[in-house]
Write an enzyme that holds these catalytic residues in place. Structure first.
Site, PDB file in Angstrom:
ATOM      1  N   SER A 158       0.813  -1.223   0.000  1.00 19.31           N
ATOM      2  CA  SER A 158       0.000   0.000   0.000  1.00 19.31           C
ATOM      3  C   SER A 158       0.848   1.276   0.000  1.00 19.31           C
ATOM      4  O   SER A 158       1.513   1.558  -0.985  1.00 19.31           O
ATOM      5  CB  SER A 158      -0.948  -0.048   1.193  1.00 19.31           C
ATOM      6  OG  SER A 158      -1.872   0.983   1.121  1.00 19.31           O
ATOM      7  N   ASP A 198      -1.068   1.291  -4.118  1.00 17.64           N
ATOM      8  CA  ASP A 198      -1.954   0.295  -4.743  1.00 17.64           C
ATOM      9  C   ASP A 198      -3.294   0.903  -5.148  1.00 17.64           C
ATOM     10  O   ASP A 198      -4.229   0.172  -5.507  1.00 17.64           O
ATOM     11  CB  ASP A 198      -2.153  -0.923  -3.841  1.00 17.64           C
ATOM     12  CG  ASP A 198      -2.866  -0.602  -2.549  1.00 17.64           C
ATOM     13  OD1 ASP A 198      -2.696   0.532  -2.046  1.00 17.64           O
ATOM     14  OD2 ASP A 198      -3.592  -1.460  -2.032  1.00 17.64           O
ATOM     15  N   ASP A 235      -5.911   2.254  -3.751  1.00 18.54           N
ATOM     16  CA  ASP A 235      -7.235   2.103  -3.134  1.00 18.54           C
ATOM     17  C   ASP A 235      -7.659   3.392  -2.429  1.00 18.54           C
ATOM     18  O   ASP A 235      -8.812   3.564  -2.072  1.00 18.54           O
ATOM     19  CB  ASP A 235      -7.320   0.880  -2.197  1.00 18.54           C
ATOM     20  CG  ASP A 235      -6.329   0.900  -1.065  1.00 18.54           C
ATOM     21  OD1 ASP A 235      -5.372   1.709  -1.107  1.00 18.54           O
ATOM     22  OD2 ASP A 235      -6.497   0.095  -0.130  1.00 18.54           O
ATOM     23  N   ASP A 283      -2.291   6.206  -3.323  1.00 20.78           N
ATOM     24  CA  ASP A 283      -1.201   5.523  -2.632  1.00 20.78           C
ATOM     25  C   ASP A 283      -0.673   4.428  -3.577  1.00 20.78           C
ATOM     26  O   ASP A 283      -1.107   4.326  -4.726  1.00 20.78           O
ATOM     27  CB  ASP A 283      -1.681   4.963  -1.283  1.00 20.78           C
ATOM     28  CG  ASP A 283      -2.762   3.924  -1.426  1.00 20.78           C
ATOM     29  OD1 ASP A 283      -3.528   3.991  -2.403  1.00 20.78           O
ATOM     30  OD2 ASP A 283      -2.855   3.022  -0.573  1.00 20.78           O
TER      31      ASP A 283
HETATM   32 MG    MG Z   1      -3.554   1.236  -0.179  1.00 23.37          MG
END
Ligand code: MG
Length: 455
Positions: A100, A244, A246, A242
Site C-alpha cells: 500500500s 496500490d 485504493d 497511494d
Molecule cells: Mg492502499
C-alpha cells in the site's frame, strides 16, 4: 503464531517478506481453501514493487502445490483485484501482493474471500495455524494447479462508468492532473478519466517499484509537486493515489491539499438519501454526521480500519463507507476502498454543480482538528490505555465511547485516544467547532497519556 494485522501482513523484503514466507502463505491459504472447496481458482494481483514478481512466483507455487489453479491479473489497482474476485464465479479466494503506502523496501500480502473482501478474522487465524504447523495439503501429481493470465482492468473501468452520469461528466469539460505516485494506479485512473471525457495530465504515472517520483503515501508533504502543477496548468483539480490505488486524495484548483474527510463528506452529501446509512470510524470528523443528518440519513461508526468499515458496510447493506485518509468504499463494486471510483465520483459531483472544488469544500460544515501521538512500546499499550482511560475520565466530564480506545464526547467537540495498530504509538485526535477548544481537548488527551506512561 500471529502473522496478520488489521488487514494482511507487511514487512521488509527478504527479511520477513521473503520468497520462503510467500511460498508458505500460498501453501497455508491453499490448504485452508481445500477444507472448504475441492477445486476452484485463486485470483492473484500485485502493485508495482520490485519484489512483487518474486513474491507472486513463490506464492503461486504454493497455491498450485495444494491443487489450486491460479488466475494472475498482473499489476493492477487493488480495487480491480477485489472486483475481479467478486465477479468471477470460479474464484474461491484472492491474494493482493502490496504494501500500500509503505516505502519501496516493503511488501505485503492480503488474502481475500471469494467476494473480494478481506479474509474473515477466524479464517486468518486458521491460516496462521496451518502456517505454524506446516501441515499443508499436498496434491497428487494429477491435481497440481495451473496458472493462467487474465485482464480485469477493462471490466473494472466499465463497471465504474456504469455507475456514473457519464453524459454530465462529458459536458462539464473537467481538467485534472492525476498523480498515481508510480504505483499500480498508473494503469487505472488516468485512462478511466479520459474515457469519461476529462482532459487528463499525469504526474509520476510510469509504473516503477522504486517510487522515484514521491513517497507512496499521499500526504500533503509528499504531494508538493502535484500542488504546484495543478494551478500552473490551470487544471480544475488534482488527484493522487497511494501505491496500490485504493485511496484517493485531492488538491483543489488553487493547489490546496484537501483533507480526506472533506472529499468523503462531498460524496456522503451526494449519495446519502433518506434512511440510507454511511459507515465510518469513531475517529472521523462530525462533518460526516452533519451531512448524513442534513440528508435524513444515518451514520454507523466502527473501530478504525478499512476492512472493519468494509465488513460493517456489507453486513448492514449500507450505502457508502470511508475513512478520513481518503479511502472510500462503494459496496456495489469492490468490497474495499476504491481510488479510481472515488476520483470519478468527485468529478461527477463537480460536473453536477457549477462550483469549483475549493468552493464546494468551503461550503462544508467547518471543524478544527488536531492530531498527535505519543511513543509507547507495543507491549505496554494495553496497560497504558487502561490507565489513560481512567485519567481522561478524571479530567473531563463527557460521554464516553469505547468502540476503539476511548472517545470523550462533549457538547462542542470530541477527543479520542487509541493505540495504533501498526506503530509503537498511542494516537490522540480532537475536533471542535472552535480551534481553541479542539486544542484544549487534545491537551487533555496527551496529558492523560503522558501521565499514564510515567506512573
Ligand atoms: Mg492502499
Amino acid at each position: 503464531m500471529k502473522i496478520f494485522g488489521t488487514f494482511g501482513t507487511r514487512g521488509i523484503v527478504n527479511e520477513k517478506m521473503s520468497s520462503d514466507f510467500a511460498l508458505k502463505i500460498g501453501l497455508s491459504f491453499g490448504s485452508l481453501l481445500k477444507e472448504e472447496s475441492e477445486s476452484g481458482k485463486v485470483l492473484v494481483g500485485r502493485d508495482t514493487r520490485t519484489s512483487g514478481q518474486m513474491l507472486r512466483n513463490a506464492l503461486v507455487s504454493g497455491l498450485q502445490s495444494t491443487g489450486y489453479d491460479v488466475i494472475d491479473v498482473g499489476v493492477v489497482p487493488t480495487p480491480a483485484i477485489q472486483l475481479g474476485c467478486r465477479r468471477d464465479d470460479d474464484v474461491v479466494g484472492g491474494v493482493i501482493i502490496t504494501a500500500s503506502h509503505n516505502p519501496p523496501e516493503y511488501n505485503g500480502i492480503k488474502l481475500l474471500e471469494s467476494n473480494g473482501m478481506g479474509l474473515k478474522k477466524e479464517r486468518e487465524a486458521q491460516v496462521e495455524e496451518i502456517f505454524a504447523s506446516e501441515d499443508f495439503y499436498e496434491a497428487d501429481y494429477t491435481e497440481i494447479g495451473e496458472s493462467e493470465q487474465k485482464k480485469v482492468l477493462s471490466n473494472y473501468k466499465e463497471e465504474i462508468k456504469s455507475n456514473l452520469e457519464v453524459e454530465d461528466i462529458r459536458e462539464a469539460d473537467i481538467s485534472i492532473v492525476v498523480d498515481p505516485g508510480n504505483g499500480s494506479g498508473s494503469f487505472g485512473t488516468s485512462y478511466l478519466l479520459r474515457e469519461l471525457g476529462c482532459e487528463v495530465k499525469t504526474l509520476n504515472s510510469q509504473p516503477d517499484g522504486f517510487f522515484p517520483g514521491r513517497d507512496p503515501e499521499p500526504t500533503k508533504k509528499n504531494l508538493k509537486d502535484l500542488r504546484k502543477l495543478v494551478p500552473a496548468l490551470g487544471a480544475d483539480l488534482g488527484v493522487a493515489h497511494d501505491g496500490d490505488a485504493d485511496r484517493a486524495v485531492f488538491v483543489d484548483e488553487n493547489g490546496n491539499f484537501i483533507e480526506g474527510d472533506k472529499t468523503f463528506g462531498l460524496i456522503v452529501d451526494d449519495m446519502i438519501g433518506e434512511d440510507e446509512t454511511v459507515v465510518t470510524t469513531v475517529a472521523t470528523s462530525n462533518l460526516i454526521d452533519d451531512l448524513a443528518k442534513r440528508n435524513n440519513g444515518n451514520v454507523v461508526k466502527t473501530e478504525v480500519g478499512d476492512l472493519i468499515v468494509a465488513r460493517k458496510l456489507h453486513e448492514i447493506d449500507g450505502k457508502v463507507g470511508g475513512e478520513e485518509n481518503g479511502g472510500v468504499i462503494f459496496p456495489e463494486m469492490a468490497l474495499g476502498r476504491d481510488g479510481a471510483y472515488t476520483a470519478a465520483k468527485i468529478i461527477e459531483i463537480l460536473s453536477k454543480k457549477s462550483e469549483s472544488l475549493s468552493g464546494l469544500v468551503e461550503n462544508l460544515p467547518d471543524y478544527s482538528q488536531f492530531k498527535s501521538k505519543v511513543e509507547c512500546p507495543d507491549d505496554k499499550k494495553s496497560e497504558v490505555m487502561d490507565k489513560t482511560k481512567n485519567e481522561i475520565k478524571k479530567r473531563i466530564d463527557a460521554d464516553f465511547d469505547e468502540t476503539d480506545g476511548l472517545k470523550a464526547i462533549v457538547e462542542d467537540g470530541w477527543m479520542i485516544v487509541r493505540p495504533s495498530g501498526t506503530e509503537p504509538v498511542v494516537r490522540c485526535f480532537s475536533e471542535a467547532k472552535k480551534e481553541e477548544r479542539a486544542e484544549e481537548l487534545l491537551e487533555i488527551g496527551l496529558n492523560s497519556i503522558k501521565s499514564s506512561l510515567e506512573n
